[in-house]
Motif scaffolding. Structure first.
Motif, PDB file in Angstrom:
ATOM      1  N   PHE A 132       0.834  -1.196   0.000  1.00 29.39           N
ATOM      2  CA  PHE A 132       0.000   0.000   0.000  1.00 29.39           C
ATOM      3  C   PHE A 132       0.872   1.250   0.000  1.00 29.39           C
ATOM      4  CE2 PHE A 132      -2.006  -3.294   2.637  1.00 29.39           C
ATOM      5  CZ  PHE A 132      -3.182  -3.521   1.936  1.00 29.39           C
ATOM      6  N   ALA A 133       0.406   2.295  -0.669  1.00 31.78           N
ATOM      7  CA  ALA A 133       1.069   3.604  -0.623  1.00 31.78           C
ATOM      8  C   ALA A 133       0.407   4.426   0.478  1.00 31.78           C
ATOM      9  CB  ALA A 133       0.954   4.311  -1.971  1.00 31.78           C
ATOM     10  N   ILE A 134       1.146   4.697   1.550  1.00 30.08           N
ATOM     11  CA  ILE A 134       0.588   5.409   2.691  1.00 30.08           C
ATOM     12  C   ILE A 134       0.531   6.919   2.436  1.00 30.08           C
ATOM     13  CG2 ILE A 134       0.841   5.859   5.166  1.00 30.08           C
ATOM     14  CD1 ILE A 134       0.121   2.992   4.457  1.00 30.08           C
ATOM     15  N   HIS A 135       1.516   7.434   1.715  1.00 23.55           N
ATOM     16  CA  HIS A 135       1.619   8.889   1.549  1.00 23.55           C
ATOM     17  C   HIS A 135       0.508   9.475   0.691  1.00 23.55           C
ATOM     18  CE1 HIS A 135       3.661   7.031  -1.848  1.00 23.55           C
ATOM     19  NE2 HIS A 135       3.536   8.163  -2.524  1.00 23.55           N
ATOM     20  N   THR A 136      -0.170   8.662  -0.122  1.00 19.55           N
ATOM     21  CA  THR A 136      -1.269   9.156  -0.957  1.00 19.55           C
ATOM     22  C   THR A 136      -2.626   8.686  -0.463  1.00 19.55           C
ATOM     23  OG1 THR A 136      -1.046   7.252  -2.450  1.00 19.55           O
ATOM     24  CG2 THR A 136       0.220   9.246  -2.993  1.00 19.55           C
ATOM     25  N   SER A 143      -9.168   1.325   4.743  1.00 18.93           N
ATOM     26  CA  SER A 143      -9.914   0.073   4.823  1.00 18.93           C
ATOM     27  C   SER A 143     -11.254   0.265   5.528  1.00 18.93           C
ATOM     28  CB  SER A 143      -9.081  -0.970   5.577  1.00 18.93           C
ATOM     29  OG  SER A 143      -7.821  -1.131   4.969  1.00 18.93           O
ATOM     30  N   TYR A 144     -12.266  -0.442   5.038  1.00 19.42           N
ATOM     31  CA  TYR A 144     -13.592  -0.361   5.646  1.00 19.42           C
ATOM     32  C   TYR A 144     -14.380  -1.615   5.265  1.00 19.42           C
ATOM     33  CZ  TYR A 144     -15.024   0.966   0.911  1.00 19.42           C
ATOM     34  OH  TYR A 144     -15.232   0.978  -0.444  1.00 19.42           O
ATOM     35  N   ILE A 152     -12.835  -4.257   2.836  1.00 22.20           N
ATOM     36  CA  ILE A 152     -12.322  -3.661   1.609  1.00 22.20           C
ATOM     37  C   ILE A 152     -10.973  -3.009   1.898  1.00 22.20           C
ATOM     38  CG2 ILE A 152     -12.772  -2.044  -0.267  1.00 22.20           C
ATOM     39  CD1 ILE A 152     -14.741  -4.384  -0.079  1.00 22.20           C
ATOM     40  N   TYR A 153      -9.949  -3.489   1.213  1.00 23.61           N
ATOM     41  CA  TYR A 153      -8.604  -2.947   1.401  1.00 23.61           C
ATOM     42  C   TYR A 153      -8.421  -1.660   0.588  1.00 23.61           C
ATOM     43  CZ  TYR A 153      -7.025  -7.272   3.630  1.00 23.61           C
ATOM     44  OH  TYR A 153      -6.854  -8.322   4.482  1.00 23.61           O
ATOM     45  N   PRO A 154      -7.429  -0.839   0.962  1.00 22.11           N
ATOM     46  CA  PRO A 154      -7.064   0.295   0.106  1.00 22.11           C
ATOM     47  C   PRO A 154      -6.517  -0.218  -1.228  1.00 22.11           C
ATOM     48  CG  PRO A 154      -6.119   0.510   2.317  1.00 22.11           C
ATOM     49  CD  PRO A 154      -6.659  -0.874   2.213  1.00 22.11           C
ATOM     50  N   GLN A 155      -6.278   0.684  -2.182  1.00 26.69           N
ATOM     51  CA  GLN A 155      -5.758   0.322  -3.490  1.00 26.69           C
ATOM     52  C   GLN A 155      -4.416  -0.396  -3.340  1.00 26.69           C
ATOM     53  OE1 GLN A 155      -7.194   0.747  -6.567  1.00 26.69           O
ATOM     54  NE2 GLN A 155      -5.480  -0.453  -7.333  1.00 26.69           N
ATOM     55  N   LEU A 156      -4.305  -1.573  -3.962  1.00 19.42           N
ATOM     56  CA  LEU A 156      -3.067  -2.352  -3.905  1.00 19.42           C
ATOM     57  C   LEU A 156      -2.113  -1.907  -5.005  1.00 19.42           C
ATOM     58  CD1 LEU A 156      -4.451  -5.960  -3.305  1.00 19.42           C
ATOM     59  CD2 LEU A 156      -3.471  -4.413  -1.621  1.00 19.42           C
ATOM     60  N   LEU A 157      -0.812  -1.947  -4.712  1.00 22.21           N
ATOM     61  CA  LEU A 157       0.217  -1.636  -5.701  1.00 22.21           C
ATOM     62  C   LEU A 157       0.807  -2.917  -6.250  1.00 22.21           C
ATOM     63  CD1 LEU A 157       2.169   1.242  -3.881  1.00 22.21           C
ATOM     64  CD2 LEU A 157       0.298   1.455  -5.518  1.00 22.21           C
ATOM     65  N   ASN A 158       1.347  -2.834  -7.463  1.00 23.14           N
ATOM     66  CA  ASN A 158       2.061  -3.970  -8.029  1.00 23.14           C
ATOM     67  C   ASN A 158       3.339  -4.222  -7.239  1.00 23.14           C
ATOM     68  OD1 ASN A 158       0.237  -4.410 -10.146  1.00 23.14           O
ATOM     69  ND2 ASN A 158       1.225  -2.882 -11.425  1.00 23.14           N
ATOM     70  N   LEU A 171       3.614   0.550   2.922  1.00 18.12           N
ATOM     71  CA  LEU A 171       3.393  -0.478   3.935  1.00 18.12           C
ATOM     72  C   LEU A 171       3.148  -1.803   3.230  1.00 18.12           C
ATOM     73  CD1 LEU A 171       2.969  -1.073   7.006  1.00 18.12           C
ATOM     74  CD2 LEU A 171       0.520  -0.779   6.573  1.00 18.12           C
ATOM     75  N   MET A 172       3.900  -2.829   3.642  1.00 16.37           N
ATOM     76  CA  MET A 172       3.725  -4.164   3.072  1.00 16.37           C
ATOM     77  C   MET A 172       3.224  -5.114   4.150  1.00 16.37           C
ATOM     78  SD  MET A 172       6.462  -6.753   1.230  1.00 16.37           S
ATOM     79  CE  MET A 172       6.353  -5.927  -0.361  1.00 16.37           C
ATOM     80  N   ASP A 173       2.132  -5.809   3.841  1.00 16.03           N
ATOM     81  CA  ASP A 173       1.579  -6.835   4.722  1.00 16.03           C
ATOM     82  C   ASP A 173       2.023  -8.187   4.184  1.00 16.03           C
ATOM     83  OD1 ASP A 173       0.128  -8.540   6.306  1.00 16.03           O
ATOM     84  OD2 ASP A 173      -1.823  -7.608   5.932  1.00 16.03           O
TER      85      ASP A 173
END
Length: 211
Positions: A132-136, A143-144, A152-158, A171-173
């Motif tokens: 996830f990109a935290i700064h944007t 998440s909600y 529902i997760y925030p937008q995932l990055l490649n 942030l990486m989970d």
């Protein structure tokens, strides 16, 4: 008096194998192959043989899908399957020297037990982490739970270097651990909003990697 309770259950049927392949749940398929491998570890912890078995099963799936489609390429339902398989093969649990008598063997055993008990989503995080990109991230995009109770997760990055920048915070989970990467050129206001300090140098960290 004896009473019978009749339950009607509709099972969709098809005569076209492509219909089944186009609706495969790649996450469930991945977890099935993983847990078959974990089961085999109890009998023979030969990592080379186990990894060959995983590759053989994956190749068979690819071959059968290609035959049914009569063309190269995977259906959309299996697009994430290859990444999941690569994640499994690179995981420390499947390293050749994992089962020698040393602390790493206990860690591998703990992983094996845990991965046999977790949900599909939690299991796959160990092999294909979320980034996830935290700064944007805006508060309304965090998440909600939706109206159906699904998380529902925030937008995932490649998962590639192209998704990262020196001015970002990420942030990486990874399933059993969270990793935060702070770029070397992050806006000070972002640093303060996240950590209540004026500089990233003032943040207490366990490990540091400057981009």
């Amino acid at each position: 008096d004896r009473r019978l309770r009749v339950i009607n259950y509709g099972v969709p049927l098809t005569t076209d194998i492509a219909d089944i392949q186009n609706n495969i749940d790649s996450q469930e398929l991945t977890c099935y192959l993983l847990r078959k491998s974990l089961e085999f570890m109890y009998k023979n912890p030969n990592m080379g043989q186990i990894k060959e078995d995983i590759l053989a099963r994956a190749r068979k799936i690819f071959t059968e899908v290609s035959k049914a489609k009569k063309q190269e390429g995977l259906p959309e339902s299996l697009m994430s399957f290859t990444m999941s398989m690569l994640g499994i093969l690179k995981h420390p649990l499947f390293l050749e020297n994992t089962w020698q008598h040393k602390p790493e063997a206990d860690i591998a055993t703990a992983h094996r037990i845990k991965l046999n008990m977790t949900t599909i989503d939690e299991t796959l995080l160990h092999f294909v982490p979320y980034l996830f990109a935290i700064h944007t991230l805006n508060e309304e995009d965090a998440s909600y739970y939706d109206e159906n109770g699904s998380f529902i997760y925030p937008q995932l990055l490649n998962l590639s270097m192209g998704s990262l920048s020196s001015g970002g915070v990420y942030l990486m989970d990874a399933g059993d651990a969270l990793y935060m990467l702070v770029g070397s050129q992050v806006d000070p206001s972002v640093i303060y909003s996240l950590f209540s300090v004026n500089s990233v140098d003032q943040v207490e960290v366990l490990s540091e990697d400057i981009m």
